[in-house]
Each structure stands twice: as C-alpha cells, then as structure tokens.
Write a protein that holds these residues in place. Structure first.
Motif, PDB file in Angstrom:
ATOM      1  N   TYR A   1     -41.057  21.733 -44.159  1.00  0.00           N
ATOM      2  CA  TYR A   1     -41.937  21.991 -43.019  1.00  0.00           C
ATOM      3  C   TYR A   1     -43.145  22.842 -43.405  1.00  0.00           C
ATOM      4  CZ  TYR A   1     -37.709  20.377 -40.696  1.00  0.00           C
ATOM      5  OH  TYR A   1     -36.640  19.638 -40.323  1.00  0.00           O
ATOM      6  N   ASP A   2     -42.980  23.751 -44.366  1.00  0.00           N
ATOM      7  CA  ASP A   2     -44.112  24.579 -44.811  1.00  0.00           C
ATOM      8  C   ASP A   2     -45.231  23.709 -45.375  1.00  0.00           C
ATOM      9  OD1 ASP A   2     -43.119  27.118 -44.152  1.00  0.00           O
ATOM     10  OD2 ASP A   2     -41.828  27.107 -45.908  1.00  0.00           O
TER      11      ASP A   2
ATOM     12  N   TYR B   1     -43.815  23.890 -36.780  1.00  0.00           N
ATOM     13  CA  TYR B   1     -43.599  25.322 -36.536  1.00  0.00           C
ATOM     14  C   TYR B   1     -42.271  25.541 -35.777  1.00  0.00           C
ATOM     15  CZ  TYR B   1     -48.217  26.987 -38.043  1.00  0.00           C
ATOM     16  OH  TYR B   1     -49.330  27.347 -38.787  1.00  0.00           O
ATOM     17  N   LEU B   2     -41.971  24.637 -34.864  1.00  0.00           N
ATOM     18  CA  LEU B   2     -40.717  24.747 -34.105  1.00  0.00           C
ATOM     19  C   LEU B   2     -39.520  24.617 -35.035  1.00  0.00           C
ATOM     20  CD1 LEU B   2     -39.399  25.067 -31.315  1.00  0.00           C
ATOM     21  CD2 LEU B   2     -39.568  22.575 -31.035  1.00  0.00           C
ATOM     22  N   SER B   3     -39.593  23.687 -35.988  1.00  0.00           N
ATOM     23  CA  SER B   3     -38.508  23.532 -36.960  1.00  0.00           C
ATOM     24  C   SER B   3     -38.364  24.764 -37.834  1.00  0.00           C
ATOM     25  CB  SER B   3     -38.763  22.297 -37.839  1.00  0.00           C
ATOM     26  OG  SER B   3     -38.732  21.119 -37.060  1.00  0.00           O
ATOM     27  N   LEU B   4     -39.492  25.453 -38.072  1.00  0.00           N
ATOM     28  CA  LEU B   4     -39.468  26.694 -38.865  1.00  0.00           C
ATOM     29  C   LEU B   4     -39.088  27.911 -38.013  1.00  0.00           C
ATOM     30  CD1 LEU B   4     -42.750  26.104 -40.896  1.00  0.00           C
ATOM     31  CD2 LEU B   4     -40.439  26.232 -41.870  1.00  0.00           C
ATOM     32  N   LYS B   5     -38.877  27.662 -36.690  1.00  0.00           N
ATOM     33  CA  LYS B   5     -38.560  28.735 -35.733  1.00  0.00           C
ATOM     34  C   LYS B   5     -39.678  29.770 -35.628  1.00  0.00           C
ATOM     35  CE  LYS B   5     -33.559  28.168 -36.194  1.00  0.00           C
ATOM     36  NZ  LYS B   5     -33.512  27.216 -35.049  1.00  0.00           N
ATOM     37  N   ASP B   6     -40.904  29.306 -35.934  1.00  0.00           N
ATOM     38  CA  ASP B   6     -42.092  30.144 -35.710  1.00  0.00           C
ATOM     39  C   ASP B   6     -42.574  29.798 -34.301  1.00  0.00           C
ATOM     40  OD1 ASP B   6     -44.513  31.423 -35.597  1.00  0.00           O
ATOM     41  OD2 ASP B   6     -45.232  30.698 -37.545  1.00  0.00           O
ATOM     42  N   TYR B   7     -41.907  30.398 -33.305  1.00  0.00           N
ATOM     43  CA  TYR B   7     -42.091  29.968 -31.927  1.00  0.00           C
ATOM     44  C   TYR B   7     -43.485  30.276 -31.386  1.00  0.00           C
ATOM     45  CZ  TYR B   7     -37.026  29.422 -32.139  1.00  0.00           C
ATOM     46  OH  TYR B   7     -35.766  29.044 -32.494  1.00  0.00           O
ATOM     47  N   ARG B   8     -44.051  31.387 -31.777  1.00  0.00           N
ATOM     48  CA  ARG B   8     -45.388  31.749 -31.297  1.00  0.00           C
ATOM     49  C   ARG B   8     -46.412  30.718 -31.758  1.00  0.00           C
ATOM     50  NH1 ARG B   8     -47.162  33.707 -27.073  1.00  0.00           N
ATOM     51  NH2 ARG B   8     -48.298  31.747 -27.204  1.00  0.00           N
ATOM     52  N   SER B   9     -46.373  30.383 -33.049  1.00  0.00           N
ATOM     53  CA  SER B   9     -47.324  29.400 -33.598  1.00  0.00           C
ATOM     54  C   SER B   9     -47.076  28.017 -33.006  1.00  0.00           C
ATOM     55  CB  SER B   9     -47.211  29.341 -35.129  1.00  0.00           C
ATOM     56  OG  SER B   9     -47.563  30.586 -35.697  1.00  0.00           O
ATOM     57  N   ALA B  10     -45.797  27.697 -32.800  1.00  0.00           N
ATOM     58  CA  ALA B  10     -45.454  26.400 -32.211  1.00  0.00           C
ATOM     59  C   ALA B  10     -46.046  26.286 -30.806  1.00  0.00           C
ATOM     60  CB  ALA B  10     -43.939  26.222 -32.165  1.00  0.00           C
ATOM     61  N   GLN B  11     -45.869  27.332 -30.008  1.00  0.00           N
ATOM     62  CA  GLN B  11     -46.378  27.298 -28.635  1.00  0.00           C
ATOM     63  C   GLN B  11     -47.906  27.203 -28.631  1.00  0.00           C
ATOM     64  OE1 GLN B  11     -44.544  29.997 -25.864  1.00  0.00           O
ATOM     65  NE2 GLN B  11     -46.348  30.058 -24.550  1.00  0.00           N
ATOM     66  N   ASP B  12     -48.560  27.974 -29.495  1.00  0.00           N
ATOM     67  CA  ASP B  12     -50.026  27.922 -29.573  1.00  0.00           C
ATOM     68  C   ASP B  12     -50.495  26.505 -29.908  1.00  0.00           C
ATOM     69  OD1 ASP B  12     -50.184  30.592 -28.969  1.00  0.00           O
ATOM     70  OD2 ASP B  12     -50.463  31.249 -31.061  1.00  0.00           O
TER      71      ASP B  12
END
Length: 450
Positions: free
Chosen positions: A53-54, A81-92
């Motif tokens: 994912y990166d 980003y969601l798969s990486l659990k980077d929720y803030r970046s995913a939502q943005d």
C-alpha cells in the motif's frame, strides 16, 4: 491510451518541421502526461493487489500531481490509506474525491468506511444519509447505526419504513425484538401493528408480532382477540388455530379442538405461553370429559423437553388438588421418569398420593430410596415408617421412625404423626406400654398445636 511507439514516431517526424513542432507542443505534452498518469495509476493498482500500500500511495500521488482534479485518483488514494489504517489521510482523500464528484456514491462510501472503522458514529450517520440519496436500501446501515448508538426510537421508525417498502428482513426482525424487549417502546409498536393490520389484513406476521407483544405483557384476552381476527382473515395460519381451538372447545367440538391443539403444540412459531395456556384449557376440559385422556397424554408429550415447566408434574398437582390421586400418581411418575428421579417436591407429592390410594408397597420402596438421597429429610422417614407398619414390617418401621424423629424441627403435626406411627409399630411388636407412651405424646403435641 496512446502507445509509446506511436509517440516516438510522432516525435521524430516533428523534428523535421520546426513550425509543426511549435504548433503541436501542447498536445504532445498532454499525450506524454496521459501516458505517465496511466502508467502510474496501473502501477498503483498492481501494488495494491500485492498489498504494497505504501508504494501504491506513491504512485497515486504522482497521478494527482499530473491530474490535480482527478477524483478517481483521490478515491484510490483513500482506499490505500484506509488499508494502512492512516484514517486521517484516508478521510481527507475521500472528502477530496466527493468535492470533485459529489454524485458518486462510492466516494461517500469511502468516508463511511473510515467513520465506521474509527467508531465516529455521528459522521457515519451523516454520511450514510447522503448515500441514501443514491440508494435508499442503505437505510439498513442507518438502522444498524441507530442500534449501535441506542437511538431505538429512530431505529424503530426506520425499520417500519423499510419493511413497508422492501418487505421484512431477518436483521430488522432481530433489531425489532431487541427494541421491544424494553417496555417503553411496546405501546408505539402495538399502535403501529394495529395500523399495519388494517392496511395489510393478509400479512400474517403483523398479527403474530401483536400476539407476541400482548402475551409478553400478560394481556391474554387481547392476544386471543388478535388470534380470532387472524383466523378470520387467514384460516390456514398456525396462529389462527389458537382462536379456532378455543371456539371448538367452547362449542364442545372435541375432535376439531384436539386437531387444532395438536397444530398449536407442534408449531415452532407459537409462543410457549400460548401453548401452556392451550394445554391447561384442554386439561380442564378432559377433567370433565375423561374419554379424551389419551389425547391429553399425547398433548403432554409435546412438552417432554420443555426446560421451563415440568408439565407432567403440574398436571399431577391439578389432579391432586381434585382428589384424583390415581391420575396424580400417573403424572408424578411420568415426570420423575422424564426429568429427575430424585426431585424432592415431586417425590413428596407422589408419596402422599400413594398413601391416599393405600399403595403402601411402592410408597415404602420409594421412601426408603429417598432416605438415601435426603438423609436428613424427616418426611421420607415418616412415609417409610407408615408403609412398613401397613405392610406389618413393624421392626423396620420402628427403626426408621426413631431415626427420622431426630430430624423433625418445629413441626408439631409431623412430630405427632411420627409418634402415632411409633405407637403403631410398638403395638405390632406387642409392647403395649410403649404404644401407650407414644400415643400420649402424639395427643399432647396435637393439643399444643391447637
């Protein structure tokens, strides 16, 4: 997509004509940019497919640099980003996609996925309501969110709306039962079901749910009235048999009543309280019409594995209270055989019924076996002593009565009965003095009781 080989040929042709080169610079740049975008986009899909994912994120960032207003790239970026659990970046990323293309429900679903995973339920509710504009069936997700956030009143309204439009579902029925387990919502649901029955008189489930609510609140008469209404509208319904059974019984149409009863007792849909009430009504009827005793036996067999009520025992008590000890014995024995041979209450009731019927041999045998199980229970010693006296086993009677008497505490009547039986035992053994002594003790105890 413009192939790389085509671009190379075009490039060399244009070198021979400077004017043409100037004229075609912008389209050529677009072609190259498009090619780079597509290469980067497909690379991101490949990396996402193997869970890198990166690397997928890096490729998508390149896509966005090439096409800053591309909603698809932002959506794919959000998924990685969601798969990486980077929720803030995913939502943005998902929010940017919705800004660029607000009519695409999948972009909104991306925000919903983030909010649900992060337990941001207010945002999840807000987002799912936007998604419902595109697809109303997502209201089922809204119902689940209302349940999670304990907004049961809103959930109940939404459940009714979805049931009306799309028909009932297993999940919604489960949620409804969960809500209605809290009494404060039952009145609203009763009103709703009454209205539903008016609008859809051939929909069986509305009657069944209303009967269930009335039964739960111990309003049996109202439940029966609903069953009568159901019988009129849908005579083939299993629940309709509840009403038909009562009507047949009242009009003394025993064969039809028995047939309806067997449908009720054999149904997996009908509430156990209704079944117990049905059996009790037939029991009373059979008491007046003993020719249907065999049908009662069959009816009782439906409850053999009932974990809540020992039906045979309760029927034994019914006959016991009527002084019909022979019938009582039959059902006590049936209960002990089916459940626990050592149940204290049932054994004591059975011993009393044996005594009333002068069945001293089985009484003595059972009382002696119960002494082994309950060695400090004086009633079992008493019945053993009484039985041995009646069987003229006076020595055995004396022994067991003397032991049991030590366990009698603050029960003058039982103590007096022990002394009477000890007097009988000594009388049988030829000891008149001891006989008189125990009879006098019994008399004194009975006087104190008065």
């Amino acid at each position: 997509m413009i192939q790389k080989g085509v671009i190379a040929i075009l490039f060399f042709v244009l070198l021979g004509n400077p004017i043409s080169v100037m004229a075609q610079t912008e389209p050529e740049d677009i072609a190259v940019a498009t090619d780079e975008y597509q290469d980067a986009f497909y690379e991101s899909l490949k990396q996402k497919g193997i869970e890198n994912y990166d690397k997928a994120v890096i490729s998508l960032q390149k896509c966005i640099k090439l096409k800053p207003n591309d909603a698809v790239a932002y959506f794919e970026l959000g998924k990685n980003y969601l798969s990486l659990k980077d929720y803030r970046s995913a939502q943005d990323s998902f929010e940017k996609a919705t800004q660029l293309d607000p009519k695409n429900k999948w972009y909104w679903l991306g925000i919903y996925d983030v909010s649900f995973e992060t337990k941001n339920y207010p945002l999840a509710i807000e987002t799912i309501q936007k998604i419902m504009v595109f697809d109303e069936e997502y209201k089922d997700d809204l119902i689940s969110l209302y349940m999670i956030t304990n907004q049961f009143d809103k959930a109940l309204v939404a459940i009714n709306e979805m049931n009306d439009k799309y028909g009932k579902s297993e999940d919604r029925d489960r949620y409804r039962l969960q809500i209605l387990s809290q009494g404060k919502y039952q009145n609203a649901e009763i009103d709703n079901l009454i209205e539903q029955i008016k609008q859809h008189p051939k929909e069986e489930s509305n009657y069944v749910n209303l009967i269930f609510l009335y039964s739960k609140s111990e309003e049996s008469d109202k439940a029966l009235n609903v069953a009568k209404q159901l019988a009129k509208e849908i005579p083939t319904s299993e629940w309709a048999q509840v009403s038909l059974f009562k009507g047949y019984l009242d009009s003394n149409q025993a064969d039809k009543a028995i047939k309806a009863m067997n449908v009720i007792l054999g149904s997996s849909k009908i509430d156990s309280k209704i079944k117990h009430r049905t059996l009790n009504e037939f029991l009373i009827y059979t008491n007046k019409n003993p020719q249907y005793a065999s049908d009662l036996e069959k009816a009782i067999s439906y409850f053999d594995n009932d974990p809540n009520v020992d039906v045979a025992k309760e029927i034994g008590k019914f006959y016991h209270s009527k002084g019909q000890f022979e019938n009582a014995i039959k059902y006590y024995e049936k209960d002990l055989k089916a459940n626990s041979e050592t149940d204290r209450e049932t054994n004591l009731l059975l011993l009393e019924a044996y005594a009333q019927m002068k069945q001293f041999e089985p009484m003595t045998k059972r009382a002696m076996s119960m002494i082994e199980v309950y060695p400090s229970q004086p009633q079992f010693y008493y019945y053993a002593g009484l039985g041995n006296n009646q069987l003229k086993q006076f020595k055995n009677a004396k022994t067991v009565l003397e032991i049991g008497l030590d366990y009698v505490v603050e029960d003058k009547t039982l103590e007096a009965n022990f002394n009477i039986q000890l007097g009988e035992a000594y009388n049988g053994l030829g000891d008149a003095k001891k006989k008189e002594e125990y009879f006098l003790r019994a008399n004194e105890l009975l006087k104190k009781k008065k």
